[in-house]
Design an enzyme around this catalytic site. Structure first.
Site, PDB file in Angstrom:
ATOM      1  N   THR A   9       0.418  -0.988  -0.007  1.00  0.00           N
ATOM      2  CA  THR A   9       0.180   0.001   0.249  1.00  0.00           C
ATOM      3  C   THR A   9       0.565   1.210   0.086  1.00  0.00           C
ATOM      4  OG1 THR A   9      -0.309   0.268   2.728  1.00  0.00           O
ATOM      5  CG2 THR A   9      -1.620  -1.676   0.764  1.00  0.00           C
ATOM      6  N   GLY A  10       1.959   1.507  -0.241  1.00  0.00           N
ATOM      7  CA  GLY A  10       3.358   2.109  -0.399  1.00  0.00           C
ATOM      8  C   GLY A  10       2.700   2.883  -1.996  1.00  0.00           C
ATOM      9  N   PRO A  11       3.792   3.967  -2.224  1.00  0.00           N
ATOM     10  CA  PRO A  11       3.637   4.893  -3.413  1.00  0.00           C
ATOM     11  C   PRO A  11       3.361   4.306  -4.518  1.00  0.00           C
ATOM     12  CG  PRO A  11       5.368   5.438  -1.600  1.00  0.00           C
ATOM     13  CD  PRO A  11       4.728   4.458  -0.761  1.00  0.00           C
ATOM     14  N   VAL A  12       4.386   3.042  -4.157  1.00  0.00           N
ATOM     15  CA  VAL A  12       4.615   1.978  -5.692  1.00  0.00           C
ATOM     16  C   VAL A  12       3.554   1.284  -5.696  1.00  0.00           C
ATOM     17  CG1 VAL A  12       6.263   0.463  -5.960  1.00  0.00           C
ATOM     18  CG2 VAL A  12       7.553   2.175  -5.551  1.00  0.00           C
ATOM     19  N   ARG A  33      -0.628  -3.937   5.002  1.00  0.00           N
ATOM     20  CA  ARG A  33      -0.299  -4.745   6.598  1.00  0.00           C
ATOM     21  C   ARG A  33      -0.925  -3.776   7.568  1.00  0.00           C
ATOM     22  NH1 ARG A  33       4.242  -4.810   6.959  1.00  0.00           N
ATOM     23  NH2 ARG A  33       4.900  -5.705   8.875  1.00  0.00           N
ATOM     24  N   SER A  37       1.075  -2.988  10.434  1.00  0.00           N
ATOM     25  CA  SER A  37       2.022  -1.156  10.494  1.00  0.00           C
ATOM     26  C   SER A  37       1.566  -0.165   9.843  1.00  0.00           C
ATOM     27  CB  SER A  37       2.508  -1.927   8.521  1.00  0.00           C
ATOM     28  OG  SER A  37       3.081  -0.375   8.474  1.00  0.00           O
ATOM     29  N   SER A  40       0.388   1.335   6.749  1.00  0.00           N
ATOM     30  CA  SER A  40      -0.774   1.056   6.377  1.00  0.00           C
ATOM     31  C   SER A  40      -1.899   1.095   6.660  1.00  0.00           C
ATOM     32  CB  SER A  40      -0.219  -0.673   6.614  1.00  0.00           C
ATOM     33  OG  SER A  40      -1.707  -1.689   5.414  1.00  0.00           O
ATOM     34  N   HIS A 224      25.399   0.769  -4.208  1.00  0.00           N
ATOM     35  CA  HIS A 224      24.896   1.300  -2.560  1.00  0.00           C
ATOM     36  C   HIS A 224      25.499   0.580  -1.946  1.00  0.00           C
ATOM     37  CE1 HIS A 224      20.197   2.569  -3.575  1.00  0.00           C
ATOM     38  NE2 HIS A 224      21.231   3.219  -4.325  1.00  0.00           N
TER      39      HIS A 224
END
Length: 439
Positions: A9-12, A33, A37, A40, A224
């Site tokens: 449910t994130g921006p992606v 979740r 979370s 979320s 990274h």
């Protein structure tokens, strides 16, 4: 594609949901979740408070095709809610819009009935070997499922206001993203449909021969670890800094030194040896940086040096990598102001450890995600007989800094991220997959 479940449910996840809903025959559901979370949970609350609407805006006008206000068919607060639905949906496509280290957990939370009906699983942000983990995990339940790995997510999407996480902005879009399928490239109708769908919103997906080939075309895997797993960066991430310091700046404003560049080159060489063992074409690191990430001016690096990078002596390679990072301290294509100042392109601040809503200390996505990815690459190297002293050094250095911080700060409670992890479940699946493929 028709019935699609997006895990996340994130921006992606929101941006991908919009892309999939542009095909009117698709039914798109999302699952979060919310029980575990707070982010979320806030997303689910905002979604219901704002008439079950989601919205994507864009920073640049040329990306308008990726923006819009839209609805999905259903949002599940938790995975358990799907199995409790009276009329359980038949999903043919699962999109894993979550971190790669969560793939096993997400799949294990879905009912066997859902898993058995899947035709396709899309890995949005995998590491090298992620498709092996997913494919082997489902070898008993759904051996025929097609797993598609992207090289990386299509751009940069973020929540601009924490009170409205159902509204996101895409601030940048990659020129193209690679993908590979466990089915033969020529036989994958699904990849062709994906290419057409994403092309309609201005995103080019390039199909490669294998998912492993696609997974290896992510520059983060190569840059990274040296940028985040050095003494300077780890000290800033754990302890903060008296003055602002930045990820992509030269020392002392940031971590980049000739020693860091040396470690970057050696890491690239170790990953190259692993890929060669797995029959994946090597990556020209400098060319990938310049041609597919952030370009530099022609006056800075000659095209001959870029294309011949892999044939050059080690010290010449390191010199060119250092020049490249020097060249993008500012955006070389921005317009200078009246004082000759260009856009400060490299001023990306480090994110520090933080306390979550439960009061537990957390490590930011960078470097924790890189810790997982690099550990998996290290273990694949061991499985195919490649020694990885530089990768070992990164992981040992990371673990040492984390353990020293925990020992010195007994006043905090820590999440499992602060424990040394070997991700045995993931590695065991890769081991089984490679064993089966070799027979």
């Amino acid at each position: 594609m028709s019935n699609i479940l997006i895990a996340g449910t994130g921006p992606v996840a929101v941006q991908l949901a919009y892309i999939f809903t542009t095909e009117r025959h698709n039914q798109v559901d999302m699952v979060g979740r919310a029980k575990y979370s707070q982010r979320s949970k806030r997303f689910c609350q905002a979604y219901h408070q704002q008439q079950q609407q989601l919205e994507v805006t864009v920073q640049n006008n040329q990306h308008q095709a990726l923006s819009g206000r839209f609805r999905i068919h259903h949002l599940y607060a938790d995975y358990g809610d799907i199995t409790q639905t009276a009329t359980m949906n038949h999903y043919d496509t699962l999109v894993l819009a979550c971190n790669a280290d969560a793939y096993i957990s997400v799949i294990q939370q879905l009912s066997q009935r859902i898993i058995k009906n899947l035709n396709h699983i899309v890995l949005v942000s995998p590491t090298i070997g992620s498709h092996m983990i997913v494919k082997q995990l489902l070898v008993e339940l759904n051996k025929q499922v097609e797993v598609i790995s992207f090289s990386t997510y299509i751009g940069d999407t973020r929540v601009m206001n924490e009170t409205t996480p159902n509204q996101v902005m895409t601030t940048g879009v990659k020129k193209h993203v690679y993908m590979g399928s466990t089915s033969n490239k020529k036989e994958s109708d699904f990849m062709l449909k994906m290419q057409r769908l994403f092309e309609d919103v201005g995103v080019r997906l390039i199909a490669l021969d294998t998912p492993l080939f696609a997974e290896s075309r992510n520059s983060s895997l190569y840059v990274h670890p040296p940028l985040f797993m050095n003494d300077f960066s780890l000290d800033v991430i754990l302890n903060g800094s008296d003055v602002p310091v930045y990820v992509y700046k030269l020392f002392p404003e940031g971590p980049i030194t000739m020693a860091l560049i040396h470690e970057m080159r050696v890491l690239w060489q170790e990953i190259t040896l692993i890929l060669e063992k797995l029959n994946v074409p090597s990556l020209n690191l400098l060319e990938f940086m310049v041609k597919e990430n952030y370009p530099v001016r022609n006056e800075t690096l000659s095209n001959h040096e870029i294309t011949e990078f892999q044939k050059l002596a080690a010290i010449h390679q390191e010199y060119l990598l250092y020049v490249r990072y020097s060249a993008i301290l500012i955006d070389p294509f921005s317009k200078p102001d009246i004082n000759g100042k260009y856009f400060d392109f490299s001023a990306v601040p480090f994110k520090q450890i933080y306390q979550n809503e439960q009061g537990m200390m957390q490590i930011p996505r960078m470097p924790y995600e890189d810790y997982y990815r690099t550990t998996i690459i290290q273990q694949i190297g061991a499985l195919v007989g490649i020694e990885t002293p530089m990768i070992n050094r990164f992981l040992q250095r990371y673990a040492l800094h984390i353990s020293k911080f925990v020992e010195g700060h007994t006043e905090f409670e820590y999440s499992e991220q602060f424990q040394q992890q070997y991700f045995e479940a993931d590695v065991d699946l890769i081991k089984s997959y490679l064993k089966n493929v070799s027979h």
